[in-house]
Design an enzyme around this catalytic site. Sequence first.
Site, PDB file in Angstrom:
ATOM      1  N   ARG A  60     -14.653 -34.562  28.257  1.00 37.20           N
ATOM      2  CA  ARG A  60     -14.751 -33.468  28.911  1.00 37.20           C
ATOM      3  C   ARG A  60     -14.998 -32.453  28.157  1.00 37.20           C
ATOM      4  O   ARG A  60     -16.436 -31.307  28.266  1.00 37.20           O
ATOM      5  CB  ARG A  60     -12.816 -32.499  29.211  1.00 37.20           C
ATOM      6  CG  ARG A  60     -13.367 -30.841  29.620  1.00 37.20           C
ATOM      7  CD  ARG A  60     -11.198 -30.711  29.906  1.00 37.20           C
ATOM      8  NE  ARG A  60     -11.014 -29.821  30.183  1.00 37.20           N
ATOM      9  CZ  ARG A  60     -10.777 -28.775  29.932  1.00 37.20           C
ATOM     10  NH1 ARG A  60     -10.039 -28.667  29.339  1.00 37.20           N
ATOM     11  NH2 ARG A  60     -10.658 -27.545  30.385  1.00 37.20           N
ATOM     12  N   HIS A  64     -17.967 -28.838  29.875  1.00 33.82           N
ATOM     13  CA  HIS A  64     -18.225 -27.541  29.344  1.00 33.82           C
ATOM     14  C   HIS A  64     -19.486 -27.174  28.475  1.00 33.82           C
ATOM     15  O   HIS A  64     -19.280 -26.402  29.163  1.00 33.82           O
ATOM     16  CB  HIS A  64     -16.637 -27.970  28.932  1.00 33.82           C
ATOM     17  CG  HIS A  64     -15.595 -27.574  29.796  1.00 33.82           C
ATOM     18  ND1 HIS A  64     -14.835 -26.532  29.291  1.00 33.82           N
ATOM     19  CD2 HIS A  64     -15.095 -28.766  30.881  1.00 33.82           C
ATOM     20  CE1 HIS A  64     -13.354 -26.981  30.692  1.00 33.82           C
ATOM     21  NE2 HIS A  64     -14.151 -27.833  31.302  1.00 33.82           N
ATOM     22  N   ASN A  92     -12.107 -22.688  27.608  1.00 32.98           N
ATOM     23  CA  ASN A  92     -11.522 -23.627  27.474  1.00 32.98           C
ATOM     24  C   ASN A  92     -11.450 -23.402  25.551  1.00 32.98           C
ATOM     25  O   ASN A  92     -10.356 -24.064  25.389  1.00 32.98           O
ATOM     26  CB  ASN A  92     -13.134 -23.417  26.105  1.00 32.98           C
ATOM     27  CG  ASN A  92     -14.392 -23.681  26.746  1.00 32.98           C
ATOM     28  OD1 ASN A  92     -14.537 -24.867  27.930  1.00 32.98           O
ATOM     29  ND2 ASN A  92     -14.993 -23.725  27.008  1.00 32.98           N
ATOM     30  N   HIS A 191     -10.840 -37.127  36.155  1.00 37.82           N
ATOM     31  CA  HIS A 191      -9.460 -36.797  36.048  1.00 37.82           C
ATOM     32  C   HIS A 191      -8.685 -37.896  36.443  1.00 37.82           C
ATOM     33  O   HIS A 191      -7.439 -37.585  36.450  1.00 37.82           O
ATOM     34  CB  HIS A 191      -9.456 -35.572  37.148  1.00 37.82           C
ATOM     35  CG  HIS A 191      -9.862 -34.385  36.728  1.00 37.82           C
ATOM     36  ND1 HIS A 191      -9.357 -33.309  37.581  1.00 37.82           N
ATOM     37  CD2 HIS A 191     -10.782 -33.653  35.544  1.00 37.82           C
ATOM     38  CE1 HIS A 191     -10.288 -31.624  36.794  1.00 37.82           C
ATOM     39  NE2 HIS A 191     -10.668 -32.461  36.003  1.00 37.82           N
TER      40      HIS A 191
HETATM   41  C1  HEM Z   1     -14.888 -30.203  39.945  1.00 35.46           C
HETATM   42  C2  HEM Z   1     -13.998 -28.983  39.230  1.00 35.46           C
HETATM   43  C3  HEM Z   1     -12.926 -29.322  37.828  1.00 35.46           C
HETATM   44  C4  HEM Z   1     -12.434 -27.959  37.347  1.00 35.46           C
HETATM   45  C5  HEM Z   1     -11.932 -26.705  38.669  1.00 35.46           C
HETATM   46  C6  HEM Z   1     -11.509 -28.874  36.538  1.00 35.46           C
HETATM   47  C7  HEM Z   1     -10.224 -28.569  36.373  1.00 35.46           C
HETATM   48  C8  HEM Z   1      -9.767 -28.823  34.833  1.00 35.46           C
HETATM   49  C9  HEM Z   1      -8.480 -28.152  34.290  1.00 35.46           C
HETATM   50  C10 HEM Z   1      -8.125 -26.842  35.129  1.00 35.46           C
HETATM   51  C11 HEM Z   1      -7.600 -29.114  33.706  1.00 35.46           C
HETATM   52  C12 HEM Z   1      -6.823 -29.059  33.122  1.00 35.46           C
HETATM   53  C13 HEM Z   1      -7.021 -27.802  31.445  1.00 35.46           C
HETATM   54  C14 HEM Z   1      -5.910 -27.690  30.508  1.00 35.46           C
HETATM   55  O1  HEM Z   1      -4.719 -27.161  31.661  1.00 35.46           O
HETATM   56  O2  HEM Z   1      -5.373 -27.003  29.938  1.00 35.46           O
HETATM   57  C15 HEM Z   1      -9.145 -30.455  33.444  1.00 35.46           C
HETATM   58  C16 HEM Z   1      -9.039 -31.267  32.853  1.00 35.46           C
HETATM   59  C17 HEM Z   1      -9.533 -32.649  32.595  1.00 35.46           C
HETATM   60  N1  HEM Z   1     -10.786 -32.253  33.244  1.00 35.46           N
HETATM   61 FE1  HEM Z   1     -11.383 -31.418  34.820  1.00 35.46          FE
HETATM   62  N2  HEM Z   1     -12.152 -30.586  36.319  1.00 35.46           N
HETATM   63  C18 HEM Z   1     -13.231 -30.352  37.006  1.00 35.46           C
HETATM   64  C19 HEM Z   1     -13.939 -31.326  36.696  1.00 35.46           C
HETATM   65  C20 HEM Z   1     -14.229 -32.393  35.045  1.00 35.46           C
HETATM   66  C21 HEM Z   1     -15.468 -32.590  35.276  1.00 35.46           C
HETATM   67  C22 HEM Z   1     -16.407 -32.592  36.237  1.00 35.46           C
HETATM   68  C23 HEM Z   1     -14.794 -33.323  34.727  1.00 35.46           C
HETATM   69  C24 HEM Z   1     -15.653 -34.544  33.123  1.00 35.46           C
HETATM   70  C25 HEM Z   1     -17.238 -35.125  33.855  1.00 35.46           C
HETATM   71  C26 HEM Z   1     -13.371 -33.125  34.184  1.00 35.46           C
HETATM   72  C27 HEM Z   1     -12.907 -33.816  33.097  1.00 35.46           C
HETATM   73  C28 HEM Z   1     -11.646 -33.492  32.561  1.00 35.46           C
HETATM   74  C29 HEM Z   1     -10.717 -34.144  31.694  1.00 35.46           C
HETATM   75  C30 HEM Z   1     -11.253 -35.826  31.084  1.00 35.46           C
HETATM   76  C31 HEM Z   1      -9.256 -33.174  31.687  1.00 35.46           C
HETATM   77  C32 HEM Z   1      -8.692 -33.675  30.675  1.00 35.46           C
HETATM   78  C33 HEM Z   1      -9.133 -33.277  29.389  1.00 35.46           C
HETATM   79  C34 HEM Z   1      -7.620 -33.391  28.181  1.00 35.46           C
HETATM   80  O3  HEM Z   1      -6.860 -34.327  28.820  1.00 35.46           O
HETATM   81  O4  HEM Z   1      -7.844 -33.146  27.195  1.00 35.46           O
HETATM   82  N3  HEM Z   1     -13.225 -32.189  34.492  1.00 35.46           N
HETATM   83  N4  HEM Z   1      -9.515 -30.037  34.085  1.00 35.46           N
END
Ligand code: HEM
Length: 329
Positions: A60, A64, A92, A191
Site C-alpha cells: 500500500r 499512497h 494515511n 485488496h
Molecule cells: C481504488 C481505490 C482504492 C481505495 C478507495 C482504497 C481504499 C483502501 C482503504 C479504505 C483501506 C483500508 C484502510 C484502513 O481502514 O485502515 C485500504 C487498504 C489497502 N489498500 Fe486500498 N484502496 C484503493 C486502491 C488500492 C490500490 C491501487 C492499492 C495498491 C496498489 C491498494 C492497496 C491496499 C492494501 C494492500 C491495503 C491493506 C493495507 C494493510 O493491511 O495494511 N489499494 N485501501
Amino acid sequence: MTTMVLLLFLLLLTFSSIGAADELSPYYYYDSCPLAEEIVRQNVAAAVYRDPTMAASLLRLQFHDCFVLGCDASLLLDDAGGIVSEKNAVPNLNSVQGFEVIDRIKDVLEEACPLTVSCADIITIVARDAVHLRGGPNWKVYLGRKDSLKASISAANRMIPAPNFTLEMLISNFQDQGLDIVDLVSLSGSHTIGRSRCLSFKSRLYGQELDKEMEERSSDFFDSLRSVCPQSGRDNALIPLDLKTSRKFDNEYYLNLIRGEGLLQSDNELVYQETEETILRLVWAYAEDQELFFRHFTSSIIKMGNINVLTGNEGEVRHNCRYVNSYYH
Ligand code: HEM
Ligand SMILES: *[C@@H]1O[C@H](CO)[C@@H](O)[C@H](O)[C@H]1NC(C)=O
C-alpha cells in the site's frame, strides 16, 4: 538520406526522453549497487516472516506515495524543517504502516552503497517483493527514481481515493494519474491481501448510507460485518479485505466481488448493477483466470510506478528516508 533519418531519430529520442519514466531501467544500480535488490528482498522477507500482515502494508505504501505528486517517496517524510508530513493526512493517519521496515532497509543500503539507492526506488522494490512473497506475480522493477524535496498533506487528502467513492469518482481519480479502467480494476485486486478498519466501511452497515444491495445479496456477510463493527465504537477493529484468503495474493478478491462480498464500497462499485459492461467483464475475467489478473496487475503496477517520477538532476537521493538531506546534515 541516411543522415536525415539518423537526425530525425536523434531528435525524436531527445523529445521522447522528456517523459522521465523513460529514463528508468532495471539495470540502474547494476554498477553502483549491485546487491541493492537482494538486500531489499532479504529484509522484506524477514519483516514479512515476523509479521505476515506487513506484506499488505508495504504494498500500500507505493499506492499512497505514487498518487500524491508522483512516486518520489514524499510519503516517507516526517514533520521537520517546514515539511508537513503526508503521514497525517486522513487516508494515511492510523492506517498506513511499514515505515520502520523501509528505515531498516535504507540503513543497510547506506552501509553497502552510501547515497545511492533512492527511497522512492526502495518503495518500488519492496512492493514487488511483498506481492511475490504472498504468492503473487514477480516482475522486473524499473529503477532510477529520485526522492522529493517536499511533501504535500493537502495533495494527500485530495488525491488518494476514499472508500466511499462512486465508480465515476474512482474512474476520474485514476484518470487524473494517467491510469485507465484496466488499471483501476486490476490494481483494486491489491485488496486480495490486507485489512481495513471498521471506520472505512461502517457507513455501509448503518443509517442513511446503508448498503441495501449488500444486505439483500449476502445477508450472512452483512451480519458478520455488523457483529464485528457495531454502530458505535470499535472503529479501529481490523477486518480482512479478502475474508476467504486474506494472506494469499490470489484472484479471490474478484470472486468475493461477484458474490457481493467486497468489503469497501469502492470494491463493490466494480460490480454494482449499473456498473458498465467493460468493468464487469474484467472482474469476471480475473475471477476466472488468475494468470490474466497477474499479467494485468503487473503491467498496471509498473505503470503506477512511473507516475511523475523525478530523474537525473531532479530531487535527490535521501540519506534518511524521513528527512530531506538539507535538514538532516
Ligand atoms: C481504488 C481505490 C482504492 C481505495 C478507495 C482504497 C481504499 C483502501 C482503504 C479504505 C483501506 C483500508 C484502510 C484502513 O481502514 O485502515 C485500504 C487498504 C489497502 N489498500 Fe486500498 N484502496 C484503493 C486502491 C488500492 C490500490 C491501487 C492499492 C495498491 C496498489 C491498494 C492497496 C491496499 C492494501 C494492500 C491495503 C491493506 C493495507 C494493510 O493491511 O495494511 N489499494 N485501501
Ligand atoms: C464520504 O464520506 C465523507 C466523510 O464521512 C463525506 O464527507 C463524503 O461526502 C462521502 N462521499 C461520498 C461520495 O459519499
